[in-house]
Scaffold this active site. Structure first.
Site, PDB file in Angstrom:
ATOM      1  CD  GLU A 502     -13.353   6.651  -2.486  1.00 16.49           C
ATOM      2  OE1 GLU A 502     -14.409   6.018  -2.344  1.00 16.49           O
ATOM      3  OE2 GLU A 502     -13.285   7.885  -2.392  1.00 16.49           O
TER       4      GLU A 502
HETATM    5  C1  FAD Z   1      -6.261   8.309 -10.477  1.00 15.20           C
HETATM    6  C2  FAD Z   1      -5.935   7.892  -9.091  1.00 15.20           C
HETATM    7  C3  FAD Z   1      -6.267   8.713  -8.024  1.00 15.20           C
HETATM    8  C4  FAD Z   1      -5.892   8.364  -6.729  1.00 15.20           C
HETATM    9  N1  FAD Z   1      -6.084   9.240  -5.699  1.00 15.20           N
HETATM   10  C5  FAD Z   1      -5.520   8.973  -4.483  1.00 15.20           C
HETATM   11  C6  FAD Z   1      -5.520   9.950  -3.443  1.00 15.20           C
HETATM   12  O1  FAD Z   1      -6.048  11.051  -3.596  1.00 15.20           O
HETATM   13  N2  FAD Z   1      -4.907   9.644  -2.270  1.00 15.20           N
HETATM   14  C7  FAD Z   1      -4.308   8.449  -2.063  1.00 15.20           C
HETATM   15  O2  FAD Z   1      -3.759   8.234  -0.996  1.00 15.20           O
HETATM   16  N3  FAD Z   1      -4.309   7.493  -3.020  1.00 15.20           N
HETATM   17  C8  FAD Z   1      -4.890   7.731  -4.222  1.00 15.20           C
HETATM   18  N4  FAD Z   1      -4.863   6.771  -5.215  1.00 15.20           N
HETATM   19  C9  FAD Z   1      -4.270   5.490  -4.926  1.00 15.20           C
HETATM   20  C10 FAD Z   1      -5.231   4.311  -5.005  1.00 15.20           C
HETATM   21  O3  FAD Z   1      -6.023   4.239  -3.872  1.00 15.20           O
HETATM   22  C11 FAD Z   1      -4.342   3.100  -5.214  1.00 15.20           C
HETATM   23  O4  FAD Z   1      -3.967   3.146  -6.584  1.00 15.20           O
HETATM   24  C12 FAD Z   1      -4.960   1.810  -4.896  1.00 15.20           C
HETATM   25  O5  FAD Z   1      -5.040   1.682  -3.522  1.00 15.20           O
HETATM   26  C13 FAD Z   1      -4.215   0.611  -5.462  1.00 15.20           C
HETATM   27  O6  FAD Z   1      -2.837   0.686  -5.273  1.00 15.20           O
HETATM   28  P1  FAD Z   1      -1.845   0.426  -6.509  1.00 15.20           P
HETATM   29  O7  FAD Z   1      -2.332   1.241  -7.645  1.00 15.20           O
HETATM   30  O8  FAD Z   1      -0.474   0.608  -6.071  1.00 15.20           O
HETATM   31  O9  FAD Z   1      -2.110  -1.084  -6.924  1.00 15.20           O
HETATM   32  P2  FAD Z   1      -1.480  -2.389  -6.237  1.00 15.20           P
HETATM   33  O10 FAD Z   1      -1.616  -2.329  -4.779  1.00 15.20           O
HETATM   34  O11 FAD Z   1      -0.150  -2.641  -6.808  1.00 15.20           O
HETATM   35  O12 FAD Z   1      -2.496  -3.499  -6.744  1.00 15.20           O
HETATM   36  C14 FAD Z   1      -2.449  -4.004  -8.077  1.00 15.20           C
HETATM   37  C15 FAD Z   1      -3.570  -5.038  -8.234  1.00 15.20           C
HETATM   38  O13 FAD Z   1      -3.382  -6.107  -7.296  1.00 15.20           O
HETATM   39  C16 FAD Z   1      -4.567  -6.305  -6.550  1.00 15.20           C
HETATM   40  N5  FAD Z   1      -4.218  -6.727  -5.198  1.00 15.20           N
HETATM   41  C17 FAD Z   1      -3.291  -6.199  -4.367  1.00 15.20           C
HETATM   42  N6  FAD Z   1      -3.268  -6.882  -3.217  1.00 15.20           N
HETATM   43  C18 FAD Z   1      -4.191  -7.859  -3.313  1.00 15.20           C
HETATM   44  C19 FAD Z   1      -4.658  -8.892  -2.453  1.00 15.20           C
HETATM   45  N7  FAD Z   1      -4.184  -9.094  -1.258  1.00 15.20           N
HETATM   46  N8  FAD Z   1      -5.642  -9.695  -2.917  1.00 15.20           N
HETATM   47  C20 FAD Z   1      -6.156  -9.529  -4.137  1.00 15.20           C
HETATM   48  N9  FAD Z   1      -5.762  -8.578  -4.983  1.00 15.20           N
HETATM   49  C21 FAD Z   1      -4.800  -7.756  -4.583  1.00 15.20           C
HETATM   50  C22 FAD Z   1      -5.285  -4.971  -6.567  1.00 15.20           C
HETATM   51  O14 FAD Z   1      -6.683  -5.167  -6.405  1.00 15.20           O
HETATM   52  C23 FAD Z   1      -4.946  -4.458  -7.952  1.00 15.20           C
HETATM   53  O15 FAD Z   1      -5.858  -4.983  -8.864  1.00 15.20           O
HETATM   54  C24 FAD Z   1      -5.248   7.118  -6.511  1.00 15.20           C
HETATM   55  C25 FAD Z   1      -4.968   6.287  -7.575  1.00 15.20           C
HETATM   56  C26 FAD Z   1      -5.288   6.653  -8.854  1.00 15.20           C
HETATM   57  C27 FAD Z   1      -4.916   5.738  -9.980  1.00 15.20           C
END
Ligand code: FAD
Length: 813
Positions: A502
């Site tokens: 989220e």
């Molecule tokens: C257990 C679990 C359940 C989930 N459930 C769902 C679901 O039901 N439906 C769904 O659609 N998604 C779901 N998600 C997805 C979740 O919302 C995403 O994992 C999240 O949005 C982050 O994306 P990412 O993991 O690819 O990290 P990335 O986008 O690769 O980010 C990696 C890091 O970089 C940071 N970052 C990225 N961009 C920036 C920026 N511009 N400025 C500063 N920091 C930045 C982030 O804060 C993070 O710390 C789930 C994820 C997990 C792990």
């Protein structure tokens, strides 16, 4: 002497402006009279007279002479703003416009109205919600064996799935007319809190269908047919939903999803209909592996112009039965040993009719707005409740453990070193709960405060990380060795889940909170931006001029306020209450005005390039966030009826939050975009230096003491979590031992005072028997000691396994 009189007069004027006692004209006339009197009485040298009068007259001219101002100030400034104003993408605009502003805007603007805060109605469970929490939720908590779920089955047992569906856990947000429970946000949050404190896997399983997902989207944007079809089936658990936005390429930058829907004709149920051919690849989707209905976000394209001239129609959401041909539901991910269902899914040339779009074809391209609007409320409910659950359970169980566990013949909770983490657990729990309650009061009154919910999501999960780390340290090996008797390791493992979902925390803190807050809460920024983008140039200049003069008055008022409050050690700030608690309101008022000045200046200097200054933005988020929590703490204390026993918690929490605000502002000033201006601002907002302090040792001692002995304050702090009465339960035995140890302690103290020491080669039982035989102890006293010893042993023991058992090949005997 002259300078002293001048400065006193100047200070008085600042005070008048700071307190908003007078309008601009009155202030201008009062200033003129003061300067005149001072000049007539020969108060100025020629040089200073020219400087001061020059400054005064230019300011008056600036405000009163609109034509001059338009030509020499407003127009050139507007041209400059136009040149540097960065273009705003549609997804950014949607995110900024989603939701509403609430109490945070008061804190942002430098003059919080305390009456407003105290008039927000406190949240309360309805009789029905209370009965649900005391009934089915309690029953479910008692059924949960988290080790069985997370180690043996890696799923919820069938009886829990059935119980969840039968009792309507998946339909808490669905109205009664569709068969749901129609709970308030507070009711919903309280259920999630209680369940999460017992098992993250169960908590997440329940939370997801009730938060951002198909039900929420249908309720707000679905057609009547869609609501009538799906909502009763979702409420009863006949359909299991998931919502798929994230994919391998698009995580935090969810607006960039590569998943497509091409408008085309296709065959559906034997007929040719207009619809979409979808291709997608998603991952991390909670409940995805078992979902029967898939909420899907994708981008719609209309290359054959079947709908109109535009080709790229934007992000759109659909609800798709998972049985449709072309859908692949993949395997499961394994997120930090949690057993909630989560996995990837994909679709290849999946044809869906337009009816599957949430809200129908009219909602093509509105998906992003739908998602951010839902998120702006939803993220204030579930994950903050998980944070509070971690706080309340660690406060209760770690406090009890610290009393039961003895080393060096003393309860470890009495060592100063252990008091520190215990105090943090107590204080942070109070802070998280206060934030939760205040935010839910907004949500239950129909407000969708997107900045506040982002604050809550970020800081409650960060505080959760802190309290679980502290609890681990206090438990030592007991927290580390996993097994059925460990109640800490699984919550500890799942910390990163709450941090990531989220809106991952780094992004939420450094991009969203202040990025959106500045635009939503600043009274003039949006007006200035709108004026700069107006197509009618003359109207734009006039609108910009109006916003600009308002902005200057706002800035000067905050400047005076910050200085007057700062130099008076916040004594001249307002407070709705007197006494020690009143000083926290005053300090918060001072910090709020300091924040307003600093943020305004940084925004003026950096303009649109502020978006890239994430370190600064993150610190502003900290300052705004902790001001919000400080006000929530003060409000909770009032709403609870000012219980005297809670004062250590309130003071610890208020001091902690205010100190965090000061640290954030100090760091901003140390990294100010114009260094010399940073120094000047520091003199204005912190004229007495950085005077706020962390909670001191004696306050920390009072808070940690609350956790290690039974009290009303301890019960109030941990209210709402499941407390097991089963001595064979991993936390039930803790409650049992806590009570028994407390009963035994006075007897132990008496034995110690009479220098009765257990000989090394004698067992505890033998020693007690001898004391009874020698009439040192009565039979009842001996029983109390022996029962306490046995109960303590049950708590301090950890599990051990054969390798076979660890590999899950055989049941533990
Ligand atoms: C257990 C679990 C359940 C989930 N459930 C769902 C679901 O039901 N439906 C769904 O659609 N998604 C779901 N998600 C997805 C979740 O919302 C995403 O994992 C999240 O949005 C982050 O994306 P990412 O993991 O690819 O990290 P990335 O986008 O690769 O980010 C990696 C890091 O970089 C940071 N970052 C990225 N961009 C920036 C920026 N511009 N400025 C500063 N920091 C930045 C982030 O804060 C993070 O710390 C789930 C994820 C997990 C792990």
């Amino acid at each position: 002497m002259n300078i002293v009189i001048f400065l006193c007069g100047f200070f008085l004027l600042m005070l008048v402006v700071a307190r908003g006692f007078a309008l601009f004209q009155t202030v201008a006339i009062a200033t003129a009279c003061f300067l005149l009197a001072f000049t007539v009485l020969d108060g100025f040298s020629l040089f200073w007279g020219v400087v001061v009068w020059g400054l005064y007259l230019s300011l008056v001219l600036f405000f009163l002479q609109q034509n001059l101002r338009l030509s020499y100030v407003t127009k050139p400034l507007l041209n400059r703003v136009k040149a540097i104003l960065p273009p705003m993408s549609e997804t950014e605009r949607d995110a900024i416009e989603a939701g509403s502003v609430w109490w945070e805007s008061e804190l942002f603007r430098g003059a919080p109205d305390w009456e407003k805060l105290n008039n927000y109605s406190p949240v309360k469970l309805s009789d029905e919600e209370q009965a649900f929490v005391d009934g089915p939720v309690n029953e479910l908590c008692a059924m949960i064996d988290d080790w069985d779920i997370t180690h043996k089955r890696l799923d919820l047992p069938e009886e829990i799935w059935t119980f969840l569906k039968k009792n309507g856990f998946f339909g808490m947000i669905i109205p009664k007319k569709y068969g749901g429970l129609e709970f308030s946000a507070y009711g919903h949050s309280t259920v999630v809190m209680k369940l999460s404190g017992r098992s993250t896997s169960v908590g997440v399983t329940v939370m997801v269908p009730n938060s951002l997902g198909p039900a929420e989207l249908l309720l707000h944007y679905g057609t009547e047919e869609q609501k009538d079809h799906y909502l009763p089936r979702l409420a009863s658990g006949a359909e299991i939903p998931c919502f798929a936005l994230t994919g391998p390429e698009a995580g935090s930058d969810a607006g960039s999803i590569p998943d497509t829907g091409i408008v085309c004709e296709g065959e559906f149920n034997g007929k040719q209909v207009l619809g979409l051919k979808l291709n997608w690849e998603k991952r991390y989707i909670t409940l995805g592996p078992i979902a029967t209905v898939l909420g899907l976000a994708f981008k719609v394209y209309d290359p054959d112009h079947l709908l109109g001239q535009e080709v790229e129609l934007g992000i759109t959401c659909a609800l798709i039965p998972t049985t449709i041909p072309g859908i692949t539901i993949g395997n499961r991910h394994f997120p930090m040993n949690s057993a909630f269902q989560n996995g990837p899914n994909s679709g290849k040339d999946v044809f869906i009719p337009m009816d599957y779009l949430i809200g129908g074809a009219d909602n093509i391209g509105k998906g992003w707005r739908m998602l951010v609007e839902s998120l702006s409320a939803g993220r204030g409910i579930s994950l903050p409740a998980v944070g509070v659950a971690a706080g309340k359970t660690t406060a209760r169980f770690t406090g009890a453990y610290a009393r039961i566990r003895k080393q060096f013949n003393t309860s470890i909770g009495r060592f100063e070193g252990v008091e520190e983490p215990l105090a943090r657990i107590g204080g942070l729990t109070y802070i998280m709960e206060a934030g939760r309650l205040l935010t839910l009061s907004a949500l239950d009154n129909g407000v969708k405060p997107s900045v506040i919910t982002a604050i809550l999501k970020h800081y409650n999960t960060e505080m959760m990380r802190q309290v679980l780390n502290d609890a681990m340290d206090v438990h030592g090996g007991k927290g580390i060795c996993m097994g059925p008797s460990n109640y800490l390791a699984r919550p500890y493992q799942s910390i990163p889940v709450g941090i990531t979902v989220e809106g991952a925390n780094i992004l939420t803190r450094t991009m969203i909170i202040f990025g959106q807050g500045a635009i939503r809460c600043h009274p003039y920024l949006v007006k200035e931006m709108e004026a700069a983008t107006m197509s009618d140039n003359d109207a734009g200049v006039l609108a910009f001029d109006k916003a600009l003069t308002g902005h200057i008055t706002y800035f000067v008022t905050n400047l005076c306020r910050a200085f007057v409050y700062g130099i008076s050690g916040s004594h001249l700030a307002d407070s709705p209450v007197s006494g020690r608690i009143g000083t926290y309101y005053k300090r918060l008022g001072q910090m709020s005005s300091a924040f307003a000045v600093t943020s305004d200046l940084v925004l003026m200097i950096l303009g649109g390039s502020f978006k890239r200054k994430e370190k600064l933005s993150g610190r502003f988020a900290d300052a705004l966030g902790y001001m919000y929590y400080a006000s929530a703490v003060l409000k909770k204390f009032e709403d609870d009826g000012r219980p005297k026993a809670d004062i250590p918690l309130v003071e610890w929490s208020a001091k902690y939050c205010l100190y965090q605000v000061q640290i954030a502002l100090d760091e901003i000033l140390r990294n100010f975009p114009i260094k010399s201006l940073g120094i000047l601002v520091r003199i204005i907002i912190f004229p007495l230096g950085l005077s706020l302090r962390q909670p001191n040792d004696s306050l920390g001692h009072r808070v940690s003491s609350l956790l290690i002995r039974p009290s009303e304050a301890r019960d109030r702090l941990t209210q709402g979590i499941f407390i097991s009465e089963d001595i064979n339960d991993n936390t039930g035995c803790l409650e049992d031992a806590f009570a028994k140890v407390l009963l035994a302690e006075p007897i132990e103290r008496r034995l110690k005072a009479s220098q009765q020491v257990k000989p090394d080669l004698t067992s505890y039982q033998q020693w007690i028997d001898e004391l009874v035989a020698n009439n040192v102890l009565s039979g009842v006293e001996a029983d109390i000691l022996l029962l306490a010893k046995a109960a303590t042993r049950k708590v301090i023991m950890v599990d051990d396994f054969t390798t076979e058992e660890l590999l899950n090949k055989v049941e533990k005997k």
